[in-house]
Design a protein around this motif. Structure first.
Motif, PDB file in Angstrom:
ATOM      1  N   ILE A 143     -31.252 -41.329  23.638  1.00 38.05           N
ATOM      2  CA  ILE A 143     -32.582 -41.660  23.114  1.00 38.05           C
ATOM      3  C   ILE A 143     -33.063 -42.983  23.696  1.00 38.05           C
ATOM      4  O   ILE A 143     -34.213 -43.118  24.133  1.00 38.05           O
ATOM      5  CB  ILE A 143     -32.553 -41.725  21.572  1.00 38.05           C
ATOM      6  CG1 ILE A 143     -32.308 -40.338  20.983  1.00 38.05           C
ATOM      7  CG2 ILE A 143     -33.859 -42.317  21.029  1.00 38.05           C
ATOM      8  CD1 ILE A 143     -32.026 -40.348  19.493  1.00 38.05           C
ATOM      9  N   TRP A 144     -32.163 -43.972  23.723  1.00 34.90           N
ATOM     10  CA  TRP A 144     -32.525 -45.304  24.216  1.00 34.90           C
ATOM     11  C   TRP A 144     -32.935 -45.256  25.688  1.00 34.90           C
ATOM     12  O   TRP A 144     -34.010 -45.732  26.062  1.00 34.90           O
ATOM     13  CB  TRP A 144     -31.351 -46.253  24.006  1.00 34.90           C
ATOM     14  CG  TRP A 144     -31.528 -47.626  24.590  1.00 34.90           C
ATOM     15  CD1 TRP A 144     -30.809 -48.183  25.609  1.00 34.90           C
ATOM     16  CD2 TRP A 144     -32.478 -48.622  24.195  1.00 34.90           C
ATOM     17  NE1 TRP A 144     -31.241 -49.458  25.871  1.00 34.90           N
ATOM     18  CE2 TRP A 144     -32.274 -49.756  25.019  1.00 34.90           C
ATOM     19  CE3 TRP A 144     -33.483 -48.661  23.229  1.00 34.90           C
ATOM     20  CZ2 TRP A 144     -33.034 -50.914  24.901  1.00 34.90           C
ATOM     21  CZ3 TRP A 144     -34.244 -49.824  23.113  1.00 34.90           C
ATOM     22  CH2 TRP A 144     -34.021 -50.925  23.940  1.00 34.90           C
ATOM     23  N   ASN A 145     -32.097 -44.668  26.508  1.00 30.52           N
ATOM     24  CA  ASN A 145     -32.378 -44.633  27.944  1.00 30.52           C
ATOM     25  C   ASN A 145     -33.428 -43.598  28.319  1.00 30.52           C
ATOM     26  O   ASN A 145     -34.044 -43.686  29.384  1.00 30.52           O
ATOM     27  CB  ASN A 145     -31.082 -44.358  28.719  1.00 30.52           C
ATOM     28  CG  ASN A 145     -30.102 -45.512  28.617  1.00 30.52           C
ATOM     29  OD1 ASN A 145     -30.464 -46.666  28.806  1.00 30.52           O
ATOM     30  ND2 ASN A 145     -28.845 -45.202  28.303  1.00 30.52           N
ATOM     31  N   GLY A 146     -33.647 -42.635  27.427  1.00 36.47           N
ATOM     32  CA  GLY A 146     -34.580 -41.565  27.736  1.00 36.47           C
ATOM     33  C   GLY A 146     -36.025 -41.841  27.376  1.00 36.47           C
ATOM     34  O   GLY A 146     -36.889 -40.993  27.605  1.00 36.47           O
ATOM     35  N   GLY A 147     -36.299 -43.019  26.804  1.00 36.66           N
ATOM     36  CA  GLY A 147     -37.689 -43.320  26.486  1.00 36.66           C
ATOM     37  C   GLY A 147     -37.890 -44.456  25.510  1.00 36.66           C
ATOM     38  O   GLY A 147     -38.889 -45.182  25.583  1.00 36.66           O
ATOM     39  N   ALA A 148     -36.950 -44.637  24.575  1.00 37.26           N
ATOM     40  CA  ALA A 148     -37.127 -45.679  23.563  1.00 37.26           C
ATOM     41  C   ALA A 148     -37.117 -47.075  24.185  1.00 37.26           C
ATOM     42  O   ALA A 148     -37.870 -47.957  23.756  1.00 37.26           O
ATOM     43  CB  ALA A 148     -36.032 -45.569  22.501  1.00 37.26           C
TER      44      ALA A 148
END
Length: 221
Positions: A143-148
């Motif tokens: 989630i963090w690396n994918g857009g957050a």
């Protein structure tokens, strides 16, 4: 393994942090700096405290709370410094002006979160603490690396935020992991807008976050 220390120190007097506690913490930071020069010069940078991420902040939501930060080569190295005569003397002064029983600290693994340029930026700091169930680390990092991460950077006016996992689990949350995100903001308005709620951010984390704690800080040393 490099780690970042985060230590929350509540003032022993009502209201904003008293000058006596600020001075005691300043002396503590300088004492640790002296210990580093004597015992850890091969693994930590030498110079003013900021070169090893050492600083003091005041929480904006509760101005009686101080935050100390520092970089260490490992939790074991920090533990060795804590046990030193220099540090123990400094801690006596800090304890005298704080609620010592409520002091909390932890290490964030694998990352130094307070480079000099972040400390010297003169901007507001935020710390996001995202609690998740055990076994969710891969999902959180996706989630963090994918857009957050990009969403937070854009909200903060282009300032990159740094994230890592808390090593020591919080009392009462021994069955949870905590993902900690640190960064600065371009202006107070952007920070206030994000603090009031960001639908895209909330949507990104709703499937995994048990709790998200968001606090902001201003540097005082």
């Amino acid at each position: 393994m490099p780690v970042t220390e985060l230590a929350w120190i509540p003032s022993g007097a009502p209201g904003p942090i008293q000058s006596a506690l600020i001075e005691a913490c300043r002396e503590g930071i300088e004492a640790q700096n002296g210990w580093v020069a004597k015992h850890a010069s091969s693994t930590l940078p030498l110079g003013p405290p900021a070169v090893r991420g050492a600083a003091m902040y005041q929480q904006r939501e509760d101005r009686s709370i101080g935050l100390l930060t520092a970089h260490w080569d490992s939790p074991a190295q920090h533990k060795e410094c804590i046990a030193s005569q220099e540090n123990m003397q400094a801690m006596k002064e800090i304890a005298a002006h704080s609620v010592a029983a409520d002091i909390q600290f932890c290490h964030i693994e694998g990352v130094w979160m307070f480079p000099v340029e972040r400390l010297e930026a003169g901007l507001f700091l935020s710390i996001l603490r995202i609690s998740v169930a055990e076994g969710k680390r891969e999902q959180v990092e996706k989630i963090w690396n994918g857009g957050a991460k990009g969403l937070l950077r854009d909200a903060a006016g282009g300032h990159e935020h740094t994230a890592g996992w808390r090593i020591e689990r919080e009392k009462g949350k021994e069955d949870q992991d905590e993902f900690v995100v640190v960064g600065v903001w371009a202006d107070e308005g952007a920070l206030s807008r994000f603090a009031q709620g960001n639908p895209a951010w909330d949507e990104a984390w709703k499937s995994v976050a048990l709790e998200i704690d968001f606090k902001t800080y201003g540097r005082i040393y």
